[in-house]
Write an enzyme that holds these catalytic residues in place. Sequence first.
Site, PDB file in Angstrom:
ATOM      1  N   ALA A  21      24.425  48.873  37.424  1.00 38.57           N
ATOM      2  CA  ALA A  21      23.849  48.945  35.951  1.00 38.57           C
ATOM      3  C   ALA A  21      23.505  47.668  35.586  1.00 38.57           C
ATOM      4  O   ALA A  21      22.535  47.388  34.745  1.00 38.57           O
ATOM      5  CB  ALA A  21      24.918  49.720  35.169  1.00 38.57           C
ATOM      6  N   ASP A  65      30.797  41.499  52.964  1.00 40.29           N
ATOM      7  CA  ASP A  65      32.194  41.662  52.299  1.00 40.29           C
ATOM      8  C   ASP A  65      32.522  40.464  51.660  1.00 40.29           C
ATOM      9  O   ASP A  65      32.529  39.344  52.325  1.00 40.29           O
ATOM     10  CB  ASP A  65      33.043  42.032  53.536  1.00 40.29           C
ATOM     11  CG  ASP A  65      34.470  41.708  53.221  1.00 40.29           C
ATOM     12  OD1 ASP A  65      35.351  42.225  54.044  1.00 40.29           O
ATOM     13  OD2 ASP A  65      34.893  41.567  52.040  1.00 40.29           O
ATOM     14  N   TYR A 155      46.736  44.790  40.874  1.00 37.45           N
ATOM     15  CA  TYR A 155      45.257  44.822  40.468  1.00 37.45           C
ATOM     16  C   TYR A 155      45.048  44.065  39.269  1.00 37.45           C
ATOM     17  O   TYR A 155      43.977  43.106  38.813  1.00 37.45           O
ATOM     18  CB  TYR A 155      44.857  46.292  40.047  1.00 37.45           C
ATOM     19  CG  TYR A 155      43.333  46.371  39.489  1.00 37.45           C
ATOM     20  CD1 TYR A 155      43.185  46.492  38.024  1.00 37.45           C
ATOM     21  CD2 TYR A 155      42.509  46.485  40.314  1.00 37.45           C
ATOM     22  CE1 TYR A 155      42.071  46.546  37.336  1.00 37.45           C
ATOM     23  CE2 TYR A 155      41.020  46.643  39.657  1.00 37.45           C
ATOM     24  CZ  TYR A 155      40.830  46.531  38.301  1.00 37.45           C
ATOM     25  OH  TYR A 155      39.624  46.690  37.620  1.00 37.45           O
ATOM     26  N   CYS A 156      46.362  44.041  38.373  1.00 35.79           N
ATOM     27  CA  CYS A 156      46.370  43.299  37.113  1.00 35.79           C
ATOM     28  C   CYS A 156      46.254  41.817  37.589  1.00 35.79           C
ATOM     29  O   CYS A 156      45.721  41.167  36.741  1.00 35.79           O
ATOM     30  CB  CYS A 156      47.575  43.714  36.339  1.00 35.79           C
ATOM     31  SG  CYS A 156      47.607  44.002  34.512  1.00 35.79           S
TER      32      CYS A 156
HETATM   33  N1  LIG Z   1      35.473  51.104  36.157  1.00 35.07           N
HETATM   34  C1  LIG Z   1      36.493  50.624  35.354  1.00 35.07           C
HETATM   35  O1  LIG Z   1      37.260  51.287  34.802  1.00 35.07           O
HETATM   36  C2  LIG Z   1      36.621  49.215  35.501  1.00 35.07           C
HETATM   37  C3  LIG Z   1      36.024  48.458  36.412  1.00 35.07           C
HETATM   38  N2  LIG Z   1      36.064  46.967  36.345  1.00 35.07           N
HETATM   39  C4  LIG Z   1      35.793  46.093  37.353  1.00 35.07           C
HETATM   40  O2  LIG Z   1      34.199  46.265  37.521  1.00 35.07           O
HETATM   41  C5  LIG Z   1      33.953  46.020  38.742  1.00 35.07           C
HETATM   42  C6  LIG Z   1      32.977  46.827  39.327  1.00 35.07           C
HETATM   43  O3  LIG Z   1      33.693  48.102  39.341  1.00 35.07           O
HETATM   44  P1  LIG Z   1      33.021  49.693  39.321  1.00 35.07           P
HETATM   45  O4  LIG Z   1      31.677  49.851  39.097  1.00 35.07           O
HETATM   46  O5  LIG Z   1      33.880  50.606  38.505  1.00 35.07           O
HETATM   47  O6  LIG Z   1      33.568  50.035  40.898  1.00 35.07           O
HETATM   48  P2  LIG Z   1      32.703  51.014  42.061  1.00 35.07           P
HETATM   49  O7  LIG Z   1      33.741  51.372  43.150  1.00 35.07           O
HETATM   50  O8  LIG Z   1      31.910  51.957  41.185  1.00 35.07           O
HETATM   51  O9  LIG Z   1      31.721  49.892  42.643  1.00 35.07           O
HETATM   52  C7  LIG Z   1      32.371  48.624  43.030  1.00 35.07           C
HETATM   53  C8  LIG Z   1      31.331  48.310  44.172  1.00 35.07           C
HETATM   54  O10 LIG Z   1      31.831  47.255  45.085  1.00 35.07           O
HETATM   55  C9  LIG Z   1      31.638  47.319  46.381  1.00 35.07           C
HETATM   56  N3  LIG Z   1      32.757  46.569  47.023  1.00 35.07           N
HETATM   57  C10 LIG Z   1      34.081  47.070  47.119  1.00 35.07           C
HETATM   58  N4  LIG Z   1      34.546  45.831  48.122  1.00 35.07           N
HETATM   59  C11 LIG Z   1      33.712  45.192  48.442  1.00 35.07           C
HETATM   60  C12 LIG Z   1      33.693  43.899  49.269  1.00 35.07           C
HETATM   61  N5  LIG Z   1      34.826  43.552  49.894  1.00 35.07           N
HETATM   62  N6  LIG Z   1      32.362  43.184  49.348  1.00 35.07           N
HETATM   63  C13 LIG Z   1      31.090  43.618  48.585  1.00 35.07           C
HETATM   64  N7  LIG Z   1      31.222  44.970  47.957  1.00 35.07           N
HETATM   65  C14 LIG Z   1      32.432  45.489  47.899  1.00 35.07           C
HETATM   66  C15 LIG Z   1      31.783  48.880  46.562  1.00 35.07           C
HETATM   67  O11 LIG Z   1      31.151  49.256  47.779  1.00 35.07           O
HETATM   68  C16 LIG Z   1      30.862  49.526  45.238  1.00 35.07           C
HETATM   69  O12 LIG Z   1      29.533  49.575  45.388  1.00 35.07           O
HETATM   70  C17 LIG Z   1      35.076  45.884  39.506  1.00 35.07           C
HETATM   71  O13 LIG Z   1      35.451  44.404  39.918  1.00 35.07           O
HETATM   72  C18 LIG Z   1      36.228  46.445  38.867  1.00 35.07           C
HETATM   73  O14 LIG Z   1      37.410  46.102  38.991  1.00 35.07           O
HETATM   74  C19 LIG Z   1      36.706  46.371  35.208  1.00 35.07           C
HETATM   75  C20 LIG Z   1      37.352  47.159  34.292  1.00 35.07           C
HETATM   76  C21 LIG Z   1      37.153  48.643  34.305  1.00 35.07           C
HETATM   77  C1  LIG Z   2      43.991  50.698  39.073  1.00 36.13           C
HETATM   78  C2  LIG Z   2      42.614  50.495  38.751  1.00 36.13           C
HETATM   79  C3  LIG Z   2      41.776  51.238  38.886  1.00 36.13           C
HETATM   80  C4  LIG Z   2      40.635  51.696  38.343  1.00 36.13           C
HETATM   81  C5  LIG Z   2      40.105  50.185  37.598  1.00 36.13           C
HETATM   82  C6  LIG Z   2      40.612  50.328  36.136  1.00 36.13           C
HETATM   83  O1  LIG Z   2      39.917  51.524  35.495  1.00 36.13           O
HETATM   84  C7  LIG Z   2      40.124  49.262  35.041  1.00 36.13           C
HETATM   85  O2  LIG Z   2      39.990  48.069  35.509  1.00 36.13           O
HETATM   86  C8  LIG Z   2      41.780  49.305  34.339  1.00 36.13           C
HETATM   87  C9  LIG Z   2      41.563  48.940  33.086  1.00 36.13           C
HETATM   88  C10 LIG Z   2      43.094  48.967  32.593  1.00 36.13           C
HETATM   89  C11 LIG Z   2      43.320  48.730  31.182  1.00 36.13           C
HETATM   90  C12 LIG Z   2      44.466  48.703  30.866  1.00 36.13           C
HETATM   91  C13 LIG Z   2      44.822  48.603  29.580  1.00 36.13           C
HETATM   92  C14 LIG Z   2      43.778  48.251  28.689  1.00 36.13           C
HETATM   93  C15 LIG Z   2      44.277  48.206  27.162  1.00 36.13           C
HETATM   94  C16 LIG Z   2      43.555  47.593  26.146  1.00 36.13           C
HETATM   95  O3  LIG Z   2      42.430  47.121  26.377  1.00 36.13           O
HETATM   96  C17 LIG Z   2      43.984  47.603  24.971  1.00 36.13           C
HETATM   97  C18 LIG Z   2      44.973  46.462  24.596  1.00 36.13           C
HETATM   98  C19 LIG Z   2      44.861  45.230  24.876  1.00 36.13           C
HETATM   99  C20 LIG Z   2      43.559  44.551  25.333  1.00 36.13           C
HETATM  100  C21 LIG Z   2      43.582  43.138  25.542  1.00 36.13           C
HETATM  101  C22 LIG Z   2      43.925  42.378  24.366  1.00 36.13           C
HETATM  102  O4  LIG Z   2      43.438  42.714  23.263  1.00 36.13           O
HETATM  103  O5  LIG Z   2      44.552  41.279  24.439  1.00 36.13           O
END
Ligand SMILES: NC(=O)C1=CN([C@@H]2O[C@H](COP(=O)(O)OP(=O)(O)OC[C@H]3O[C@@H](n4cnc5c(N)ncnc54)[C@H](O)[C@@H]3O)[C@@H](O)[C@H]2O)C=CC1
Ligand SMILES: CC/C=C\C[C@H](O)[C@H](O)/C=C/C=C/C=C\C=C\C(=O)C/C=C\CCC(=O)O
Length: 265
Positions: A21, A65, A155-156
């Site tokens: 995206a 990677d 992860y956190c």
């Molecule tokens: N989906 C969610 O709820 C949230 C995601 N994020 C972060 O956003 C970023 C993107 O996540 P999403 O798009 O949700 O995940 P996704 O799993 O849809 O996409 C992640 C991409 O990274 C690639 N990838 C994984 N390991 C890799 C490596 N070692 N080297 C190169 N590529 C690799 C995967 O193949 C995939 O294409 C991540 O850093 C994730 O932690 C942060 C907050 C919320």
């Molecule tokens: C195990 C991880 C799996 C998938 C990725 C997760 O979906 C994503 O990265 C995780 C997000 C987790 C969020 C958890 C709690 C969020 C809480 C809030 O955003 C609201 C409270 C505080 C926000 C921070 C602040 O205002 O200080």
Amino acid sequence: MMDLHNKVAVITGGARGLGRAFSEALLSKGAKISICDINVADGEATLQVWREKYGEGRTMFKQCDVSNKQSFTDVFVETKRKFGTIDIVVNNAGIGKELFEQDWEKTIHVNLIGVIIGTDLAVQYMSKSSGGYGGVVINIASTAGLTPVFYSPVYCASKYGVVGFTRSVAANPNVCDLGMRFLCLCPAYTDTGLFQAGHSGRKEVPNLDKISQLVKSTGINSVESVANAFMELVENENNNGAVMAVSLKKGIEYKHGRPVQKSRI
Ligand SMILES: NC(=O)C1=CN([C@@H]2O[C@H](COP(=O)(O)OP(=O)(O)OC[C@H]3O[C@@H](n4cnc5c(N)ncnc54)[C@H](O)[C@@H]3O)[C@@H](O)[C@H]2O)C=CC1
Ligand SMILES: CC/C=C\C[C@H](O)[C@H](O)/C=C/C=C/C=C\C=C\C(=O)C/C=C\CCC(=O)O
């Protein structure tokens, strides 16, 4: 506002989800995109879609990677070779599928060490002090880098690390000599494969009700809304060190480094 026309961006994890995206948002503004991803099939498929839509010359994919320094370096070498320069680096690749984190070392290697490697490569290839023209680094953390998440402590930790690392690099008094900005985007839960894999509501997961409460506290972002927040970060040129959270419930919140609005006079 940063002019994105013909700017060159390296996006890790760009084959799907948020990385795809972000890439498409930049492509729509005339940028050239180099995505890398560990998943070849998704990477090639995404590239094919883009070639049909944007033409041959503005996109490339290379398997990588991000936790492997040589593999990641090869992406920068190939991108520079194809496009002649690099202006934007998005360290987006991340993992977090296991809620109770059986393979937690890998989470640190990809989510934190990969971001550190990518930021170091960005400085090597973009900074004015190393012969570049400057640029911008956007490190993708999470609201899990701003608040505890009981079911994924490692992860956190990786995401708190990304926030602390990015803010520290941005705070260096010499950062102006680099001609670079270092930014952090902290999405809350977002509807992608990563979220779905980690929050499938599997009955055997303990404390599922508390996990659901946490998800309800922020709501679930659409990928598009996070991409819009990402573009605000990239295009604002006065925001080095900014940490932006984005959630369905609260929208965009600057946790640190609200951009300095240039005075009208
Ligand atoms: N989906 C969610 O709820 C949230 C995601 N994020 C972060 O956003 C970023 C993107 O996540 P999403 O798009 O949700 O995940 P996704 O799993 O849809 O996409 C992640 C991409 O990274 C690639 N990838 C994984 N390991 C890799 C490596 N070692 N080297 C190169 N590529 C690799 C995967 O193949 C995939 O294409 C991540 O850093 C994730 O932690 C942060 C907050 C919320
Ligand atoms: C195990 C991880 C799996 C998938 C990725 C997760 O979906 C994503 O990265 C995780 C997000 C987790 C969020 C958890 C709690 C969020 C809480 C809030 O955003 C609201 C409270 C505080 C926000 C921070 C602040 O205002 O200080």
